[in-house]
Design a protein around this motif. Structure first.
Motif, PDB file in Angstrom:
ATOM      1  N   LYS A  85      49.271  43.222  -1.752  1.00 38.07           N
ATOM      2  CA  LYS A  85      47.832  42.930  -1.660  1.00 38.07           C
ATOM      3  C   LYS A  85      47.354  43.005  -0.216  1.00 38.07           C
ATOM      4  O   LYS A  85      46.254  43.503   0.062  1.00 38.07           O
ATOM      5  CB  LYS A  85      47.535  41.546  -2.250  1.00 38.07           C
ATOM      6  N   GLY A  86      48.178  42.516   0.701  1.00 38.77           N
ATOM      7  CA  GLY A  86      47.806  42.561   2.102  1.00 38.77           C
ATOM      8  C   GLY A  86      47.651  43.986   2.615  1.00 38.77           C
ATOM      9  O   GLY A  86      46.729  44.285   3.374  1.00 38.77           O
TER      10      GLY A  86
ATOM     11  N   ILE B  22      52.329  43.714 -17.540  1.00 42.14           N
ATOM     12  CA  ILE B  22      51.469  44.644 -16.815  1.00 42.14           C
ATOM     13  C   ILE B  22      52.279  45.293 -15.696  1.00 42.14           C
ATOM     14  O   ILE B  22      53.006  44.610 -14.969  1.00 42.14           O
ATOM     15  CB  ILE B  22      50.254  43.915 -16.207  1.00 42.14           C
ATOM     16  N   SER B  23      52.159  46.596 -15.564  1.00 38.82           N
ATOM     17  CA  SER B  23      52.928  47.286 -14.532  1.00 38.82           C
ATOM     18  C   SER B  23      52.353  46.985 -13.156  1.00 38.82           C
ATOM     19  O   SER B  23      51.162  46.695 -13.003  1.00 38.82           O
ATOM     20  CB  SER B  23      52.925  48.796 -14.768  1.00 38.82           C
ATOM     21  N   TYR B  24      53.215  47.065 -12.142  1.00 35.90           N
ATOM     22  CA  TYR B  24      52.755  46.843 -10.780  1.00 35.90           C
ATOM     23  C   TYR B  24      51.722  47.900 -10.374  1.00 35.90           C
ATOM     24  O   TYR B  24      50.789  47.613  -9.626  1.00 35.90           O
ATOM     25  CB  TYR B  24      53.938  46.849  -9.811  1.00 35.90           C
ATOM     26  N   THR B  25      51.886  49.116 -10.884  1.00 38.42           N
ATOM     27  CA  THR B  25      50.930  50.174 -10.571  1.00 38.42           C
ATOM     28  C   THR B  25      49.542  49.814 -11.091  1.00 38.42           C
ATOM     29  O   THR B  25      48.535  49.985 -10.390  1.00 38.42           O
ATOM     30  CB  THR B  25      51.385  51.513 -11.188  1.00 38.42           C
ATOM     31  N   GLU B  26      49.478  49.301 -12.322  1.00 38.06           N
ATOM     32  CA  GLU B  26      48.182  48.909 -12.874  1.00 38.06           C
ATOM     33  C   GLU B  26      47.616  47.705 -12.131  1.00 38.06           C
ATOM     34  O   GLU B  26      46.401  47.618 -11.907  1.00 38.06           O
ATOM     35  CB  GLU B  26      48.294  48.599 -14.370  1.00 38.06           C
ATOM     36  N   MET B  27      48.479  46.773 -11.723  1.00 36.35           N
ATOM     37  CA  MET B  27      48.025  45.615 -10.954  1.00 36.35           C
ATOM     38  C   MET B  27      47.435  46.058  -9.617  1.00 36.35           C
ATOM     39  O   MET B  27      46.405  45.539  -9.168  1.00 36.35           O
ATOM     40  CB  MET B  27      49.185  44.638 -10.730  1.00 36.35           C
ATOM     41  N   GLU B  28      48.087  47.034  -8.982  1.00 37.82           N
ATOM     42  CA  GLU B  28      47.571  47.562  -7.717  1.00 37.82           C
ATOM     43  C   GLU B  28      46.210  48.201  -7.916  1.00 37.82           C
ATOM     44  O   GLU B  28      45.292  48.006  -7.105  1.00 37.82           O
ATOM     45  CB  GLU B  28      48.559  48.574  -7.137  1.00 37.82           C
TER      46      GLU B  28
ATOM     47  N   ASP C  33      44.004  47.556 -10.312  1.00 35.59           N
ATOM     48  CA  ASP C  33      43.017  46.507 -10.583  1.00 35.59           C
ATOM     49  C   ASP C  33      42.624  45.775  -9.311  1.00 35.59           C
ATOM     50  O   ASP C  33      41.445  45.450  -9.098  1.00 35.59           O
ATOM     51  CB  ASP C  33      43.568  45.502 -11.607  1.00 35.59           C
ATOM     52  N   TYR C  34      43.602  45.526  -8.450  1.00 40.35           N
ATOM     53  CA  TYR C  34      43.317  44.797  -7.215  1.00 40.35           C
ATOM     54  C   TYR C  34      42.471  45.656  -6.264  1.00 40.35           C
ATOM     55  O   TYR C  34      41.550  45.146  -5.616  1.00 40.35           O
ATOM     56  CB  TYR C  34      44.613  44.380  -6.518  1.00 40.35           C
TER      57      TYR C  34
ATOM     58  N   LEU D 172      39.038  45.448  -7.467  1.00 43.30           N
ATOM     59  CA  LEU D 172      38.502  44.121  -7.169  1.00 43.30           C
ATOM     60  C   LEU D 172      38.038  44.040  -5.717  1.00 43.30           C
ATOM     61  O   LEU D 172      36.998  43.452  -5.418  1.00 43.30           O
ATOM     62  CB  LEU D 172      39.572  43.060  -7.439  1.00 43.30           C
ATOM     63  N   ARG D 173      38.802  44.666  -4.826  1.00 40.18           N
ATOM     64  CA  ARG D 173      38.483  44.654  -3.399  1.00 40.18           C
ATOM     65  C   ARG D 173      37.493  45.757  -3.024  1.00 40.18           C
ATOM     66  O   ARG D 173      37.185  45.952  -1.850  1.00 40.18           O
ATOM     67  CB  ARG D 173      39.770  44.809  -2.573  1.00 40.18           C
ATOM     68  N   LYS D 174      37.018  46.487  -4.053  1.00 47.35           N
ATOM     69  CA  LYS D 174      36.017  47.540  -3.875  1.00 47.35           C
ATOM     70  C   LYS D 174      36.484  48.646  -2.932  1.00 47.35           C
ATOM     71  O   LYS D 174      35.710  49.186  -2.126  1.00 47.35           O
ATOM     72  CB  LYS D 174      34.685  46.947  -3.395  1.00 47.35           C
ATOM     73  N   LYS D 175      37.754  48.993  -3.059  1.00 50.51           N
ATOM     74  CA  LYS D 175      38.278  50.110  -2.287  1.00 50.51           C
ATOM     75  C   LYS D 175      37.912  51.425  -2.981  1.00 50.51           C
ATOM     76  O   LYS D 175      37.960  51.503  -4.215  1.00 50.51           O
ATOM     77  CB  LYS D 175      39.807  50.017  -2.159  1.00 50.51           C
ATOM     78  N   PRO D 176      37.546  52.456  -2.239  1.00 51.96           N
ATOM     79  CA  PRO D 176      37.314  53.758  -2.864  1.00 51.96           C
ATOM     80  C   PRO D 176      38.610  54.244  -3.526  1.00 51.96           C
ATOM     81  O   PRO D 176      39.653  54.306  -2.879  1.00 51.96           O
ATOM     82  CB  PRO D 176      36.918  54.657  -1.691  1.00 51.96           C
ATOM     83  N   VAL D 177      38.536  54.544  -4.825  1.00 54.11           N
ATOM     84  CA  VAL D 177      39.714  54.940  -5.594  1.00 54.11           C
ATOM     85  C   VAL D 177      39.687  56.438  -5.862  1.00 54.11           C
ATOM     86  O   VAL D 177      38.698  56.972  -6.370  1.00 54.11           O
ATOM     87  CB  VAL D 177      39.776  54.171  -6.930  1.00 54.11           C
ATOM     88  N   LEU D 178      40.775  57.118  -5.519  1.00 53.46           N
ATOM     89  CA  LEU D 178      40.944  58.532  -5.844  1.00 53.46           C
ATOM     90  C   LEU D 178      42.150  58.636  -6.767  1.00 53.46           C
ATOM     91  O   LEU D 178      43.277  58.315  -6.365  1.00 53.46           O
ATOM     92  CB  LEU D 178      41.156  59.369  -4.584  1.00 53.46           C
ATOM     93  N   ALA D 179      41.908  59.056  -8.001  1.00 53.87           N
ATOM     94  CA  ALA D 179      42.962  59.070  -9.017  1.00 53.87           C
ATOM     95  C   ALA D 179      43.388  60.495  -9.348  1.00 53.87           C
ATOM     96  O   ALA D 179      42.555  61.385  -9.517  1.00 53.87           O
ATOM     97  CB  ALA D 179      42.480  58.363 -10.276  1.00 53.87           C
ATOM     98  N   PHE D 180      44.702  60.673  -9.479  1.00 48.21           N
ATOM     99  CA  PHE D 180      45.288  61.969  -9.794  1.00 48.21           C
ATOM    100  C   PHE D 180      46.238  61.776 -10.979  1.00 48.21           C
ATOM    101  O   PHE D 180      47.238  61.071 -10.875  1.00 48.21           O
ATOM    102  CB  PHE D 180      46.033  62.526  -8.583  1.00 48.21           C
ATOM    103  N   ILE D 181      45.914  62.408 -12.096  1.00 48.50           N
ATOM    104  CA  ILE D 181      46.660  62.212 -13.343  1.00 48.50           C
ATOM    105  C   ILE D 181      47.321  63.522 -13.760  1.00 48.50           C
ATOM    106  O   ILE D 181      46.699  64.599 -13.669  1.00 48.50           O
ATOM    107  CB  ILE D 181      45.710  61.724 -14.455  1.00 48.50           C
TER     108      ILE D 181
END
Length: 203
Positions: free
Chosen positions: A52-53, A77-83, A85-86, A89-98
């Motif tokens: 989280k830090g 819940i997987s650590y990847t999903e927790m990351e 979600d967090y 929550l912290r309103k970080k710009p998310v770039l997802a590659f699937i």
């Protein structure tokens, strides 16, 4: 001024080592700082608190999804999903590659149980909901798409980032700031000499 950004890279690990390396190389080629589990220092700090830090200190969050849901907590819940979600929550710009074709991923890099596969599919849909994602088919394809996406995102949605101290001390900028400070001091001096509004009615 040119900025360098810290980018948190989130994914399962054992099955995506080549792909993670490709993402790290892409970020370094753009002069940004990748942050991920393989770069974490040894620490006595609680693992989740450390993660989280690092996310808190990052400017952007990159998520790579392959064929595995990943190791889970006691809550399932997987650590990847927790990351993920967090980061939201912290309103970080998310770039997802699937991964574009999960059915083509070698069996050794996919979940074997139906339960894990179902969780992965649910997670994929969760990530796809409400955001534009990129679909990749291999490490080289992923590297190219990360470069393209990060370059566009940092221009469209710049974050705090890092600036070299030598560049931050730009003489023109410092002079502009000095004039602004002087102007504010002048306004403050005038205000301090005036009676507060309504004070003429006080006793």
């Amino acid at each position: 001024m040119d900025k360098r950004y810290q980018v948190f890279v989130s994914s399962t690990f054992a099955d995506l080592q080549e792909e993670r390396q490709a993402v790290m190389q892409a970020l370094l080629s753009l002069d940004h700082f990748p942050a991920g589990m393989e770069l974490f220092p040894a620490s006595d700090e609680d693992q989740w608190a450390l993660i989280k830090g690092v996310i808190d200190d990052s400017d952007y969050y990159v998520l790579v999804i392959g064929g595995r849901y990943g190791s889970t907590t006691e809550d399932g819940i997987s650590y990847t999903e927790m990351e993920f979600d967090y980061a939201r929550l912290r309103k970080k710009p998310v770039l997802a590659f699937i991964h574009q074709n999960p059915g083509l991923i070698p069996a050794g890099k996919t979940d074997l149980s139906d339960k894990a596969q179902a969780k992965l599919e649910t997670f994929r849909k969760k990530v796809e909901d409400g955001r534009h994602v990129k679909y990749w088919s291999g490490a080289d394809d992923l590297r190219a798409k990360v470069i393209q996406s990060i370059s566009a995102e940092t221009k469209r949605n710049p974050q705090e980032g890092w600036i070299r101290a030598s560049r931050s001390a730009d003489p023109a900028l410092l002079e502009s700031l000095r004039k602004e400070i002087d102007a504010l001091r002048g306004e403050l001096a005038i205000i301090s000499l005036e009676a507060p509004s309504g004070s003429e009615n006080s006793f």
